[in-house]
Design a protein around this motif. Structure first.
Motif, short mmCIF file in Angstrom:
data_model
loop_
_atom_site.label_atom_id
_atom_site.label_comp_id
_atom_site.label_asym_id
_atom_site.label_seq_id
_atom_site.Cartn_x
_atom_site.Cartn_y
_atom_site.Cartn_z
N SER A 127 51.81 46.12 50.46
CA SER A 127 50.95 47.29 50.69
C SER A 127 51.79 48.53 51.02
O SER A 127 51.25 49.58 51.30
N GLN A 142 59.12 52.98 51.58
CA GLN A 142 58.84 52.31 52.86
C GLN A 142 59.46 50.90 52.88
O GLN A 142 60.04 50.47 53.87
N GLN A 143 59.36 50.22 51.75
CA GLN A 143 59.94 48.88 51.67
C GLN A 143 61.45 48.93 51.89
O GLN A 143 62.02 48.09 52.59
N SER A 167 54.88 51.46 50.11
CA SER A 167 55.48 52.13 48.95
C SER A 167 56.93 51.65 48.80
O SER A 167 57.48 51.03 49.72
N GLY A 168 57.56 52.00 47.66
CA GLY A 168 58.95 51.57 47.41
C GLY A 168 59.90 52.08 48.49
O GLY A 168 60.75 51.36 48.99
N VAL A 195 62.55 59.54 45.13
CA VAL A 195 62.63 58.65 46.30
C VAL A 195 64.09 58.27 46.54
O VAL A 195 64.53 58.13 47.68
#
Lengths: 563, 207
Positions: free
Chosen positions: B129, B134-135, B131-132, B164
């Motif tokens: 759940s 955040q992961q 975003s890239g 990003v």
């Protein structure tokens, strides 16, 4: 990095030694050497007697024809389904709908099919008298027809779900590792339909990966017991059935004939594989001849129209068979022509309940124990070989050894050796022989999923300081819980359905639902047989449902608790 | 200090890579090379994950202790790949806690960690759940929480979108510089290599 080879050595030894030892143990008596019967002179006379016995060559022909044709029908049907449903992108749902048929025991399937096709069976009842004009059951020699047609079709029907699921899993594997979709797009841009593209471009990539399992199915089919015993002709019957009859003969001299028949069975399986290789070559030539868009599309066009019909016939037939035996198990008076019984009773179930307890208990605990041991040893071996792809690949190859030797052959020899050493405990012999049959399937069900798990996840877990045990318990177990559960359920289901290992390992002293069902099928009450068949069908379904429940509802859920 | 002394990696008896380098605490060693040049194999060897298809000679020394025969989990060398590789069945909190040495007040410590990277309140979320970006941040927190003595980065930013990538790279490198541990990064991206200061090795051989 050190590799612990012992689990792999133990697993392979427990599978291969009984299989090879059993095969060797039948060869010597076949040549007249069996000290236990005071036979110590090597001779070829047993084979001479066998070759001159009535119906021997018909039996060989029947065995080869039925096994080769049943696999041919099963492979062609599965290929057509795969090519059509791949095009419709419905392979996953097709595979799900066929999965219940996979765990259907052979004996139960044979009894159910027999009930549909018998002259007084449900199919004739549904069509009589309006379509057939029959007011009495016709005197047809089916399902035990002399040509073995019903037997061949039943074997094919039973193998279709297995081969289909095998193909689906390989298609997914090829899709992940090659330019599968791009090949299809390229072929379609050259004018081939999606169906033609599958046959001409994708099949050559898929077939080599399923060839060995197909050989194993061919060997299994050529020596299968339950379907030929229940639906096959009796004079002559297949080699495996003749072998079993000799084995059960009270005259111990028949053991020598049984050994000679076991050698013949090996040769028959080899010849079947040889014929299959010729068929492969012919198929390949035909495939190459179709390498032209218009020619291929024209030839394959009509097939697409019969695929759905074929699918509904197969599934419909199996459903009619299932509901047929359900009805029969609760049928009271059910005269011919009536599609439904005139009244219903639970008497068959009540009388079965009294006699069923011990066989049910035996089957359950043997199956669950064997599945648990197989799962434990296979997972330990997979863990121990996690840093050696070569060793794991070797185990995967060796695991096929018992699948490439006719079961009736090595079981006969292995049971002889095992019962000699474990005379004190027939149940141990049964467990060991079940292990030989079940472990390869549990390994096959686990290995691909294990290898598909991203190795970087495991590396990350280890670099975070987790021991191999912690990685297994907290990372692999939660991620592979469904795979473990399915492998366990598959192992238990295969064990439940075993007839020969129970019969031979226990020297006929240990009864399970399957041994009782097969014994009843050769002359017991049809209503009682249907009760036993239903229990045979229900047992794997219950185990699979419990396995799905456990893996799906989070009883094996991972994740560490926070302080 | 991380020392790679006379390291040679072999495949089928043939040397595919040789390195002799030292990386000081807080410093970066960047290894550049095209796909198949053996740079990831070197990281696998340092992490103790060399496949049985390869052999290696030489010494791996971390803070004076020889590690080349020590099991991966006892080396205290953290590893980050181009994918965040969060354990998909665990929450964000559980992922960070996985390698934590600290046993007391884990929940509070994780809360503070998440707050420090603007992910406060996401502890109970599942990785899919996020975003890239955040992961990637959670992946870094998980790595830092395990208190590694050295860090390996295997193409750490190559799977991120360009936008990003720049912010995540800056964030990750800033965080790593503060840890004062030696870092080895392999990449084929010149921008990644330029973003860090320190030694740069270019591998031109292919295998």
């Amino acid at each position: 990095m050190t590799i612990n080879k012992w689990p792999a050595v133990l697993l392979c030894s427990l599978i291969i030694l009984p299989a090879l030892g059993g095969s060797i143990a039948v060869v010597l008596p076949a040549f007249g050497y069996l000290p236990a019967l005071e036979q110590t002179q090597f001779t070829f006379s047993i084979f001479n007697q066998l070759f001159s016995s009535q119906g021997f060559y018909s039996s060989v022909r029947l065995t080869i024809m039925s096994s080769v044709f049943s696999i041919l029908i099963a492979v062609i049907t599965s290929l057509i389904f795969a090519a059509y449903y791949y095009e419709k992108r419905k392979l996953a749902s097709l595979s799900t709908s066929l999965r219940p048929l996979l765990v259907l025991p052979h004996a139960a399937a044979a009894i159910a099919i027999g009930f549909v096709l018998a002259p007084s069976g449900i199919l004739i009842r549904m069509l009589s008298p309006d379509v057939t004009g029959f007011v009495l059951p016709p005197s047809w020699a089916i399902p035990n027809d002399g040509f073995g047609l019903v037997m061949t079709l039943s074997l094919a029907l039973k193998e279709i779900p297995f081969i289909m699921l095998l193909m689906v899993s390989v298609i997914y594997q090829v899709q992940r590792t090659s330019l599968f979709n791009q090949y299809v797009s390229a072929a379609q841009s050259l004018g081939y339909s999606a169906f033609s593209s599958f046959i001409l471009i994708l099949w050559p990539q898929i077939y080599p990966l399923i060839r060995l399992p197909i050989f194993a199915v061919l060997v299994y089919t050529s020596a299968s017991i339950e379907i030929p015993l229940i639906l096959g002709p009796s004079s002559p019957s297949t080699i495996a059935i003749t072998l079993l009859t000799s084995l059960n003969d009270v005259d111990l001299q028949q053991r020598l004939t049984a050994s000679a028949l076991a050698v013949v069975q090996i040769l028959v399986s080899v010849v079947s594989i040889f014929i299959w290789i010729v068929i492969e070559k012919l198929g390949e030539k035909s495939r190459l001849m179709l390498a032209h868009p218009n020619k291929a599309n024209t030839i394959f066009a009509p097939i697409k129209y019969i695929v759905r019909l074929l699918f509904f016939i197969i599934v419909g037939f199996m459903l009619i068979a299932f509901f047929g035996i359900c009805l029969l198990s609760i049928a009271g008076h059910w005269p011919f022509k009536s599609v439904l019984p005139l009244n219903f009773t639970l008497q068959n179930w009540m009388s079965a309940i009294h006699s069923i307890q011990t066989p049910l208990f035996n089957g359950l605990w043997i199956g669950l124990t064997v599945a648990l041991v197989c799962l434990g040893l296979c997972v330990t071996t997979l863990e121990a070989t996690s840093s050696s792809i070569k060793l794991r690949a070797l185990v995967t190859k060796l695991i096929y050894v018992p699948l490439l030797i006719p079961m009736v052959v090595f079981m006969f020899g292995a049971s002889f050796i095992v019962t000699l050493y474990f005379e004190f405990s027939p149940i141990f012999s049964v467990l060991l022989l079940h292990f030989v049959v079940v472990a390869p399937y549990v390994w096959i069900a686990l290995v691909q999923q294990y290898e598909d798990l991203d190795p970087r996840l495991i590396s990350v877990a280890k670099t975070l300081g987790a021991s191999q045990m912690k990685v297994f318990v907290e990372v692999k177990l939660p991620l592979l819980k469904q795979t473990f559960a399915v492998a366990f359920a598959l192992g238990a289901s295969i064990s439940f359905s075993q007839y020969l290992p129970t019969l031979l390992g226990g020297s006929g002293n240990i009864d399970t639902i399957t041994t009782e069902a097969v014994a009843l099928a050769s002359g017991g009450s049809r209503r009682l047989i249907s009760v036993y068949s239903l229990i045979q069908i229900i047992m794997p379904m219950v185990v699979f449902s419990i396995a799905n429940l456990i893996s799906g509802r989070g009883l094996l859920r991972g994740g560490n608790k926070l302080a | 200090m991380l020392e790679l002394q006379n390291v040679k990696i072999y495949q089928n008896g043939k040397v595919i890579l040789s390195v002799n380098e030292q990386v000081e605490p807080g410093q970066f060693l960047t290894i550049m090379g095209r796909s198949g040049s053996g740079k990831s194999t070197l990281l696998n060897w340092i992490a103790g994950q060399l496949s049985s298809d390869f052999n290696a000679k030489g010494s791996l020394i971390l803070n004076g202790k020889r590690l080349d025969n020590v099991a991966t989990e006892r080396r205290q060398i953290g590893l980050m790949y181009q994918d965040a590789l969060l354990f998909p069945h665990m929450t964000v909190e559980q992922n960070i806690a996985f390698g934590m040495k600290q046993q007391m007040n884990k929940k509070q410590i994780i809360h503070d960690y998440l707050q420090s990277v603007d992910l406060e309140g996401l502890g109970e979320r599942m990785p899919d759940s996020l975003s890239g970006g955040q992961q990637s941040r959670v992946s870094l927190l998980r790595l830092m929480a395990s208190e590694p003595k050295a860090i390996l980065l295997d193409e750490p930013f190559s799977n991120l979108d360009e936008e990003v990538k720049i912010t995540t790279r800056q964030f990750v490198l800033d965080q790593l510089k503060q840890t004062s541990v030696p870092v080895v990064m392999v990449t084929h991206d010149k921008e990644d290599a330029n973003a860090v200061s320190g030694k740069l090795i270019s591998l031109n051989s292919s295998c």
